[in-house]
Scaffold this motif. Structure first.
Motif: not given
Length: 122
Positions: A97-122
């Motif tokens: 996002r462009r800005g000086t604050t660091v929000p923790r809400i997804a809607g505040a971010y303008e640009f997104w990557g496609q996602g990568t899966q992380v799976t942790v087995s027990s």
């Protein structure tokens, strides 16, 4: 700005993974880049973020286990994930996002990557 994330995979609990995310254009000193994660049926959850000047923010759930870093010249951020737990299993998205604050809400971010899966087995 297009973001390309990579580095997900399958790992046993206690193991480590390193994610990376590259921006298609030069990032600027007003850019904040970060990571969110999401499991099906849930909202995207803030994980970590880093400003151009390297101010870092972590969620309580990953603080002390994950390390976010940034290479401004290469327009890239990283997420080193250590001591992984099964509850870290999710699709991880990089965001900016462009800005000086660091929000923790997804809607505040303008640009997104496609996602990568992380799976942790027990």
């Amino acid at each position: 700005v297009q973001l390309q994330a990579s580095g997900g995979g399958l790992v046993q609990a206690g193991g480590s993974l390193n994610l990376s995310c590259t921006a298609s254009t030069r990032t600027f000193d007003s850019d904040i880049m970060g990571w969110f994660r999401q499991i099906p049926g849930n909202e995207r959850e803030f994980v970590a973020a880093i400003t151009w000047s390297m101010n870092i923010h972590y969620s309580d759930s990953v603080n002390g286990r994950f390390i976010i870093s940034r290479h401004n010249r290469m327009n890239r951020i990283y997420l080193q994930m250590n001591s992984l737990k099964p509850e870290d299993t999710a699709t991880y998205f990089c965001a900016a996002r462009r800005g000086t604050t660091v929000p923790r809400i997804a809607g505040a971010y303008e640009f997104w990557g496609q996602g990568t899966q992380v799976t942790v087995s027990s």
